[in-house]
Design an enzyme around this catalytic site. Structure first.
Site, mmCIF file in Angstrom:
data_model
loop_
_atom_site.group_PDB
_atom_site.id
_atom_site.type_symbol
_atom_site.label_atom_id
_atom_site.label_comp_id
_atom_site.label_asym_id
_atom_site.label_seq_id
_atom_site.Cartn_x
_atom_site.Cartn_y
_atom_site.Cartn_z
ATOM 1 N N CYS A 26 0.860 -1.179 0.000
ATOM 2 C CA CYS A 26 0.000 0.000 0.000
ATOM 3 C C CYS A 26 0.900 1.233 0.000
ATOM 4 O O CYS A 26 1.702 1.411 0.926
ATOM 5 C CB CYS A 26 -0.858 -0.045 1.266
ATOM 6 S SG CYS A 26 -1.918 1.394 1.499
ATOM 7 N N CYS A 67 -0.809 3.771 -6.491
ATOM 8 C CA CYS A 67 -1.705 3.116 -5.529
ATOM 9 C C CYS A 67 -1.867 1.686 -6.015
ATOM 10 O O CYS A 67 -2.050 1.453 -7.216
ATOM 11 C CB CYS A 67 -3.054 3.838 -5.512
ATOM 12 S SG CYS A 67 -4.359 2.971 -4.620
HETATM 13 N N1 DGL Z 1 -3.813 0.433 -2.073
HETATM 14 C C1 DGL Z 1 -3.681 1.653 -1.326
HETATM 15 C C2 DGL Z 1 -2.449 2.420 -1.827
HETATM 16 O O1 DGL Z 1 -1.603 1.834 -2.473
HETATM 17 C C3 DGL Z 1 -4.999 2.328 -1.412
HETATM 18 C C4 DGL Z 1 -5.129 3.476 -0.553
HETATM 19 C C5 DGL Z 1 -6.485 3.697 0.039
HETATM 20 O O2 DGL Z 1 -6.994 2.822 0.710
HETATM 21 O O3 DGL Z 1 -6.957 4.819 -0.106
HETATM 22 O O4 DGL Z 1 -2.268 3.587 -1.567
#
Ligand code: DGL
Length: 261
Positions: free
Chosen positions: A75, A185
């Site tokens: 993430c 993301c």
């Molecule tokens: N997968 C997360 C990232 O890479 C998502 C972020 C979120 O939950 O807003 O930032």
């Protein structure tokens, strides 16, 4: 259990980090893995740094309690806001993911690159540090992907609503003549088929999934933690949200469970 047979732990705010999980198991097919989708708390992107840190600590402690030998913070938002703290406070190696600004900045011909990421990532100190280091003389068009993660988390990946959001977010970038789009993301790689249809052919899309898998391999090797056993690996994915959405993004290929964490 010998240390090499312990699982790799992977967590994300939801199902997006499965894009990293897939790269890891493709590169390291012997490894046992545990994945945590914290979908109940998604999106992390609009939360405060303190909240992102608390959630990252909760996920880390659960993975450590399950005996993980290394933790992948799959993430960008959690990495850019919490990985320094995690590294300083837990006795396990962490691999993080950050928007791949560097390859885009080094290769752009138009001297203009786009970056789509969450508010939490784009406002983080770590993101600014990396951007300042590599983008001298290059236009960086930053765009918060507001609303994208909630649509993916509710199974609306290929919806009209998503297409409209993407059109809105790409327009200013295309006006500024970007030739690279950095996906900052881990939910966004699932948008690549749609993005390819919407972007001119010369715009290259960069995501960091494979680089994270290679870094995971390198750190395991350095610490003599690669699993060399040919036994069928145990791969378990846990969600504290809708397990059907997790199954659907994984095309029902893996064992998934609901867990309240
Ligand atoms: N997968 C997360 C990232 O890479 C998502 C972020 C979120 O939950 O807003 O930032």
């Amino acid at each position: 259990m010998s240390n090499t047979k312990k699982p790799i732990g992977i967590f994300d705010s939801g199902i997006g980090g499965t894009s990293i999980f897939k790269e890891i198991i493709a590169l390291l097919p012997n490894e046992n893995c545990i994945y945590l989708a914290d979908s109940k708390n998604a999106p992390y992107g609009n939360k405060s740094e303190a909240d992102i840190l608390q959630l990252s600590i909760k996920n880390t402690e659960l993975l450590i309690s399950k005996g993980c030998k290394l933790i992948v913070v799959a993430c960008n938002t959690a990495t850019t806001n919490a990985i320094s703290y995690l590294r300083a406070n837990y006795d396990v190696s962490f691999i993080g993911i950050e928007p791949a600004i560097k390859p885009a900045a080094l290769n752009t011909q138009s001297k203009s690159i786009g970056i789509l990421a969450t508010k939490g990532t784009l406002s983080s100190h770590l993101f600014h540090k990396t951007t300042d280091l590599y983008t001298d003389g290059i236009k960086v068009i930053e765009q918060v992907g507001e609303g994208i993660v909630p649509l993916i988390e509710t199974g609306l990946l290929e919806s009209d609503e998503m297409k409209k959001l993407l059109e809105t977010y790409l327009e200013p970038m295309l006006k500024q003549n970007i030739d690279y789009l950095v996906l900052g993301c881990t939910h966004y790689p699932y948008l690549i088929p749609m993005l390819k249809k919407m972007l001119p052919e010369h715009v290259k899309i960069i995501d960091s999934g494979l680089a994270v898998a290679k870094q995971t391999q390198a750190v395991l090797a350095t610490n003599s933690l690669l699993n060399t056993s040919n036994a069928q690996p145990a791969i378990n994915l846990y969600s504290n949200g809708d397990v059907d959405v997790l199954n659907s993004i994984l095309e029902n290929e893996f064992s998934t469970y609901y867990l309240d964490f």
